[in-house]
Design a protein around this motif. Structure first.
Motif, PDB file in Angstrom:
ATOM      1  N   ARG A   1       0.660  -1.229  -0.029  1.00  0.00           N
ATOM      2  CA  ARG A   1       0.221  -0.199  -0.505  1.00  0.00           C
ATOM      3  C   ARG A   1       0.651   1.203  -0.091  1.00  0.00           C
ATOM      4  N   THR A   2       1.849   1.372   0.487  1.00  0.00           N
ATOM      5  CA  THR A   2       2.594   2.430   0.481  1.00  0.00           C
ATOM      6  C   THR A   2       3.913   2.491  -0.172  1.00  0.00           C
ATOM      7  N   THR A   3       3.733   1.674  -1.693  1.00  0.00           N
ATOM      8  CA  THR A   3       4.589   1.909  -1.884  1.00  0.00           C
ATOM      9  C   THR A   3       4.303   1.507  -3.642  1.00  0.00           C
ATOM     10  N   ARG A   4       2.672   1.641  -4.095  1.00  0.00           N
ATOM     11  CA  ARG A   4       1.731   1.691  -4.664  1.00  0.00           C
ATOM     12  C   ARG A   4       2.115   2.016  -5.646  1.00  0.00           C
ATOM     13  N   GLU A   5       2.594   3.567  -5.554  1.00  0.00           N
ATOM     14  CA  GLU A   5       3.522   3.941  -7.131  1.00  0.00           C
ATOM     15  C   GLU A   5       5.143   3.787  -7.403  1.00  0.00           C
ATOM     16  N   ILE A   6       5.577   2.783  -6.781  1.00  0.00           N
ATOM     17  CA  ILE A   6       6.574   2.135  -8.074  1.00  0.00           C
ATOM     18  C   ILE A   6       5.915   0.997  -7.980  1.00  0.00           C
TER      19      ILE A   6
ATOM     20  N   ILE B   1      -0.563   6.405   5.782  1.00  0.00           N
ATOM     21  CA  ILE B   1      -1.834   5.786   5.557  1.00  0.00           C
ATOM     22  C   ILE B   1      -3.160   5.500   6.485  1.00  0.00           C
ATOM     23  N   TYR B   2      -2.754   6.546   7.814  1.00  0.00           N
ATOM     24  CA  TYR B   2      -3.933   6.959   8.361  1.00  0.00           C
ATOM     25  C   TYR B   2      -4.867   8.117   7.163  1.00  0.00           C
ATOM     26  N   ASN B   3      -4.536   8.899   6.669  1.00  0.00           N
ATOM     27  CA  ASN B   3      -5.201  10.043   6.271  1.00  0.00           C
ATOM     28  C   ASN B   3      -6.245   9.791   5.624  1.00  0.00           C
ATOM     29  N   SER B   4      -7.095  10.346   5.213  1.00  0.00           N
ATOM     30  CA  SER B   4      -8.221  10.171   4.591  1.00  0.00           C
ATOM     31  C   SER B   4      -7.375   9.580   2.382  1.00  0.00           C
ATOM     32  N   ALA B   5      -7.145  10.822   2.644  1.00  0.00           N
ATOM     33  CA  ALA B   5      -6.903  10.922   1.745  1.00  0.00           C
ATOM     34  C   ALA B   5      -5.456   9.753   0.695  1.00  0.00           C
ATOM     35  N   TYR B   6      -5.328   9.567   1.920  1.00  0.00           N
ATOM     36  CA  TYR B   6      -3.831   8.644   1.524  1.00  0.00           C
ATOM     37  C   TYR B   6      -4.150   7.578   0.265  1.00  0.00           C
ATOM     38  N   PHE B   7      -4.982   7.109  -0.297  1.00  0.00           N
ATOM     39  CA  PHE B   7      -4.981   6.326  -1.929  1.00  0.00           C
ATOM     40  C   PHE B   7      -4.645   7.470  -2.850  1.00  0.00           C
ATOM     41  N   GLU B   8      -5.008   8.883  -2.488  1.00  0.00           N
ATOM     42  CA  GLU B   8      -5.501   9.571  -3.993  1.00  0.00           C
ATOM     43  C   GLU B   8      -3.435  10.691  -4.003  1.00  0.00           C
ATOM     44  N   HIS B   9      -2.821  10.048  -2.462  1.00  0.00           N
ATOM     45  CA  HIS B   9      -1.876  10.635  -2.537  1.00  0.00           C
ATOM     46  C   HIS B   9      -0.629   9.363  -3.184  1.00  0.00           C
ATOM     47  N   SER B  10      -0.860   8.570  -2.840  1.00  0.00           N
ATOM     48  CA  SER B  10      -0.572   7.144  -3.804  1.00  0.00           C
ATOM     49  C   SER B  10      -1.269   7.487  -5.213  1.00  0.00           C
ATOM     50  N   PHE B  11      -1.946   7.503  -5.374  1.00  0.00           N
ATOM     51  CA  PHE B  11      -2.515   7.926  -6.635  1.00  0.00           C
ATOM     52  C   PHE B  11      -1.596   8.305  -7.926  1.00  0.00           C
ATOM     53  N   LEU B  12      -1.432   9.564  -7.080  1.00  0.00           N
ATOM     54  CA  LEU B  12      -0.862  11.088  -7.917  1.00  0.00           C
ATOM     55  C   LEU B  12       0.085  11.049  -7.808  1.00  0.00           C
ATOM     56  N   ALA B  13       1.081  10.203  -7.125  1.00  0.00           N
ATOM     57  CA  ALA B  13       2.730  10.373  -7.080  1.00  0.00           C
ATOM     58  C   ALA B  13       2.875   8.887  -8.553  1.00  0.00           C
ATOM     59  N   GLN B  14       2.328   7.919  -8.096  1.00  0.00           N
ATOM     60  CA  GLN B  14       1.369   6.898  -9.590  1.00  0.00           C
ATOM     61  C   GLN B  14       1.967   7.176 -10.282  1.00  0.00           C
ATOM     62  N   ARG B  15       1.530   7.986 -10.840  1.00  0.00           N
ATOM     63  CA  ARG B  15       0.447   8.604 -12.206  1.00  0.00           C
ATOM     64  C   ARG B  15       1.482   9.905 -13.243  1.00  0.00           C
ATOM     65  N   MET B  16       2.026  10.231 -11.849  1.00  0.00           N
ATOM     66  CA  MET B  16       3.372  11.177 -11.882  1.00  0.00           C
ATOM     67  C   MET B  16       4.428  10.516 -12.205  1.00  0.00           C
ATOM     68  N   GLY B  17       4.673   9.478 -11.795  1.00  0.00           N
ATOM     69  CA  GLY B  17       6.318   9.627 -11.311  1.00  0.00           C
ATOM     70  C   GLY B  17       7.012  10.333 -11.076  1.00  0.00           C
ATOM     71  N   ALA B  18       6.051  10.124  -9.324  1.00  0.00           N
ATOM     72  CA  ALA B  18       7.087  10.712  -8.515  1.00  0.00           C
ATOM     73  C   ALA B  18       6.928  10.359  -7.640  1.00  0.00           C
TER      74      ALA B  18
ATOM     75  N   VAL C   1      10.578  20.224  -5.521  1.00  0.00           N
ATOM     76  CA  VAL C   1       9.567  20.443  -5.442  1.00  0.00           C
ATOM     77  C   VAL C   1       7.978  19.863  -4.599  1.00  0.00           C
ATOM     78  N   ILE C   2       7.921  20.237  -3.448  1.00  0.00           N
ATOM     79  CA  ILE C   2       6.568  19.535  -2.797  1.00  0.00           C
ATOM     80  C   ILE C   2       5.492  19.882  -3.265  1.00  0.00           C
ATOM     81  N   TYR C   3       4.869  18.653  -3.653  1.00  0.00           N
ATOM     82  CA  TYR C   3       3.104  18.755  -3.955  1.00  0.00           C
ATOM     83  C   TYR C   3       3.370  18.475  -2.181  1.00  0.00           C
ATOM     84  N   ARG C   4       2.475  19.004  -1.455  1.00  0.00           N
ATOM     85  CA  ARG C   4       2.098  18.407  -0.382  1.00  0.00           C
ATOM     86  C   ARG C   4       1.145  18.734   0.871  1.00  0.00           C
ATOM     87  N   ARG C   5       0.314  16.872   0.994  1.00  0.00           N
ATOM     88  CA  ARG C   5      -0.850  17.646   1.446  1.00  0.00           C
ATOM     89  C   ARG C   5      -0.746  16.681   2.691  1.00  0.00           C
ATOM     90  N   ILE C   6       0.060  18.125   2.786  1.00  0.00           N
ATOM     91  CA  ILE C   6      -0.920  18.160   4.838  1.00  0.00           C
ATOM     92  C   ILE C   6      -0.591  19.271   5.047  1.00  0.00           C
TER      93      ILE C   6
END
Lengths: 324, 481
Positions: free
Chosen positions: A92-97, B231-248, B277-282
């Motif tokens: 879950r915490t490495t999904r972007e990888i 992972i305990y943030n309500s939007a964690y799914f989105e954070h990881s989704f955006l990082a993945q899609r941006m390759g960041a 650059v930090i896209y901060r979700r905090i």
């Protein structure tokens, strides 16, 4: 690559392998008990192999099939369910990888397990449950192998997978030896069947037969599982894989030194002689220490971060090491 | 599926059907599709959508549910449709609005012209919870503070689209918008054959370009990271989704360190590596324990120092939330006129300023017909909806208003428009809003559509997913030439 992510990839590799290993172990022993209905303590040896005696005793007053199954399938501490959770949380915490499809597969594994785990308590549904779990694990491993570039993230998964494998192989060999030496078990005439089950626990029977043109016997099995470099679950092979993956990682001097040390321990000892002198158990203890040193060196070299900044420990899945 | 019994509430605009239950212009095929397919067929598709959501692991978190950090994303399969012709104008309005908001933020942290010219009262800022004195004198590139904005739009009974609020702190939802489209394509593929729906999946690329363009180092490949609370943030799914899609890289506070040179580095297996650059979700207050909340374990010590020195770009910039305030909101039309010399394209929902004694009195007298909102809350928390509240809550609200009028705004009830929604075994009208996402740096960009949120409870106007709301795919239907 982030150190935290590297660490989670490594643990993802370990947990996924642990799921598969545990499933296979239960499967084989369920078969074994049907061949050896008179031999007691088979269920106990599963608890010994997984090194979870203390935790088990805290939860259950009696070692029997039902309790051991509950413990290994569904307990919070060290079950297949817990290992799936560990794999999933690290993923879950490495999904972007990781390739996105692998997350879907891990979810499927987790959904399947939660839905069907009670099936495995009784023998009738157990085989189907474990087969499906092993199948999905293989699917994930194969998918990653086929879609992930062979660079840093994949190397960490591979290191995790192979260390976990080596760990499991040594445990299974160890318990095999201990059972043989235990007069209470009255293994006697069943020695052959016991070594066969050691092989099948590691999916090694066929490969063993192809390489060792002799009946199944303790000496050859121990030598094959510890020293064979071709068999994927052989300790020597696993260590070679760990070494190879570490070769391409940055700042790898100390890690490689520790790995080489472990390889030498295996290479330079005559395990057949050790078995016959009843010293194999002590030797395997040493190998286990070497494996744990490798784990420690990986942590120091690549994963170390400011631990005080971690969230509270119970939230950090990467710190759990279930089988020790 | 019979639509004869479909009931649109009084004085409410339905996005798909007219009040005689006929298809709105251009939506004949969609309505025929609903009619042609029986409830069983639609339910089957709904079930497939739920399965997809489950296996794709599209989740969000409700804080009150304790350890259950996975709740599956609620999705209704029937889309909400807007014609491109209308959308083009909405898009312009959104860009215009964000431009003015950024000029406003930059102004109040620097020259305070708008205050000196008495177009906005001075004490408004002094009392804003999200005004950060630590940001005074800063000049982010392109004078842009809010690079990413989620603006909530609602449609009243007469069909007018209003801006309900601007989210300039850490707006979320865009990943769900994209996933909704994926699911929609999967469970209703035939609809995409007959409709010319504008694609929306270039958002991550646009976001990456926006973030790259504000890098303090002119490099080919600036290091862009997404900073998540975990992972305990309500939007964690989105954070990881955006990082993945941006390759960041997706980083947590503990992955970052500010070194003696006041630059930000991340801890990698190779050693320390510079971050641009930090896209901060905090939230602001957790960003840097050195400056804000001292107990924050989510942030990075020294981050504000690095930002102030211009060694790292933060999106959105700290302090941008000042324009997120619901009282400041009431001045946005004024800002558009003041900074851009233009008339606002998108109107605000008329609002009462409770700091004005006359208006406060009016609010208190008519409170049972008004909505009262806390100025600084998001997620629909603490909202008071006049006609539905108990006498006790009404009395309490009046007391709160008198005690702290600056903390609230009041608005007439807007009859949110409805869209047919699959409820049990029927299609029923449910209220919706819309959150498009706007990007701004060297150029502006608006998503083709947005996240449509739907109140799943009959008659309810609360669409927030944290309070039992669902979501829909949003189609911008290309105009036929």
């Amino acid at each position: 690559m982030l150190s935290r992510v590297a660490e989670r990839m490594y643990w993802f590799g370990r947990y996924l392998e642990r799921v598969e290993n545990t499933a296979r172990l239960i499967n084989v022993n369920t078969n074994l008990i049907m061949d050896l209905p008179k031999v007691k303590h088979i269920w106990e040896s599963l608890i010994e192999i997984t090194g979870t005696r203390e935790a088990f005793d805290q939860r259950f007053s009696r070692i029997d099939e039902r309790n051991v199954m509950k413990f290994l399938l569904d307990d919070e501490f060290s079950s297949i369910k817990a290992a799936i959770l560990g794999a999933r949380e690290n993923a879950r915490t490495t999904r972007e990888i990781m390739p996105s499809e692998s997350w879907v597969l891990i979810n499927e594994l987790s959904i399947y397990m939660n839905k069907h785990k009670t099936k495995g308590i009784n023998r009738s549904g157990r085989h189907e449950l474990l087969d499906e779990i092993i199948g999905i694990c293989n699917q994930i491993t194969g998918y990653l192998e086929g879609t992930m570039s062979a660079d840093t993230p994949y190397h960490f998964i591979k290191i995790g997978r192979n260390l976990e494998r080596a760990d499991m192989t040594t445990r299974i060999v160890d318990v095999g030896c201990l059972n043989l030496m235990n007069p209470e078990l009255e293994i006697g005439q069943y020695e052959n069947i016991l070594w066969m089950s050691v092989l099948t626990s590691l999916n090694a029977y066929q490969m063993y037969r192809q390489q060792v043109q002799d009946t199944v016997n303790g000496e050859d099995v121990v030598d094959f599982l510890l020293k064979n470099r071709q068999f994927p679950r052989g300790v020597a092979h696993c260590l070679a894989e760990v070494a190879q993956a570490s070769q391409s990682l940055p700042r790898n001097d100390n890690a490689l030194r520790t790995i080489t040390h472990a390889q030498r321990t295996i290479d330079q000892n005559d395990v057949i002689a050790l078995l016959n002198n009843e010293k194999l158990h002590d030797f395997i203890d040493n190998v286990q220490l070497d494996l744990s040193d490798i784990n420690g060196e990986l942590t120091t070299t690549w994963f170390q971060r400011n631990v005080d900044q971690e969230l509270n420990p119970s939230q950090s899945f990467t710190q759990t090491r279930l089988f020790t | 599926m019979d639509l004869k019994n479909y009931t649109i509430p009084d004085r409410v605009f339905d996005e798909i059907l007219t009040n005689t239950n006929r298809a709105r212009p251009g939506l004949g095929q969609l309505v025929n599709f609903l009619k042609k397919n029986g409830i069983q067929n639609l339910n089957e598709r709904k079930h497939n959508a739920e399965l997809a959501i489950q296996t794709m692991g599209i989740t969000f978190t409700v804080y009150t549910e304790g350890t259950n950090i996975d709740r599956e994303w609620p999705f209704d399969i029937i889309p909400r449709v807007i014609h491109q012709k209308e959308w083009t104008s909405v898009e312009k309005g959104l860009k215009q609005r964000l431009q003015a908001l950024n000029l406003f933020i930059n102004d109040i942290y620097n020259d305070e012209k708008i205050i000196k010219d008495k177009r906005v009262p001075k004490d408004l800022l002094a009392s804003s919870k999200d005004f950060r004195p630590e940001c005074v004198g800063m000049n982010p590139v392109y004078n842009t503070w809010a690079h990413i904005c989620g603006t909530d739009l609602i449609r009243d009974g007469d069909g007018t689209m209003y801006v309900l609020e601007d989210n300039l702190r850490v707006p979320s939802g865009v990943s769900y918008m994209l996933e909704n489209r994926n699911i929609s394509k999967r469970v209703m593929p035939e609809l995409f054959k007959n409709h010319d729906i504008l694609p929306m999946d270039d958002y991550p690329a646009q976001l990456f370009d926006t973030l790259s363009s504000i890098s303090p180092r002119p490099l080919d490949y600036p290091e862009v990271v997404v900073l998540t609370p975990g992972i305990y943030n309500s939007a964690y799914f989105e954070h990881s989704f955006l990082a993945q899609r941006m390759g960041a890289e997706l980083v947590e506070g503990s992955d970052l360190i500010v070194a003696d040179d006041d630059c930000v580095y991340m801890k990698t297996v190779e050693g320390l590596s510079r971050v641009d650059v930090i896209y901060r979700r905090i939230d602001d207050l957790f960003l840097d324990p050195e400056v804000f909340n001292k107990d924050s374990t989510l942030g990075v010590k020294g981050l504000m120092r690095a930002w102030r020195k211009g060694n790292v770009a933060l999106a959105n910039a700290p302090g941008a939330g000042v324009a997120d305030d619901k009282v400041v909101y009431t001045y946005v039309p004024e800002m558009i006129k003041y900074y851009l010399g233009e008339d606002p394209i998108l109107p605000n929902v008329p609002s009462y300023m409770c700091t004005d004694k006359k208006q406060l009195q009016h609010v208190i007298q008519n409170i049972e017909n008004l909505v009262v909102k806390p100025a600084n809350e998001s997620g629909g928390y603490g909202m008071y909806i006049g006609p539905r509240e108990s006498k006790r809550r009404t009395a309490e609200m009046k007391r709160l208003l008198k005690a702290n009028p600056r903390n609230y705004i009041a608005q007439p009830i807007v009859n949110l428009s409805t869209v047919p929604t699959l409820c049990d075994n029927n299609l029923e009208a449910r209220h919706v809003d819309l959150r498009p996402f706007i990007l701004q740096a060297n150029k502006s960009y608006v998503t083709a559509g947005g996240l449509t949120r739907v109140a799943l409870v009959r008659g309810s106007l609360v669409v927030n997913s944290s309070q039992g709301g669902g979501s829909k795919d949003t189609w911008i239907l290309a105009s036929k030439d």
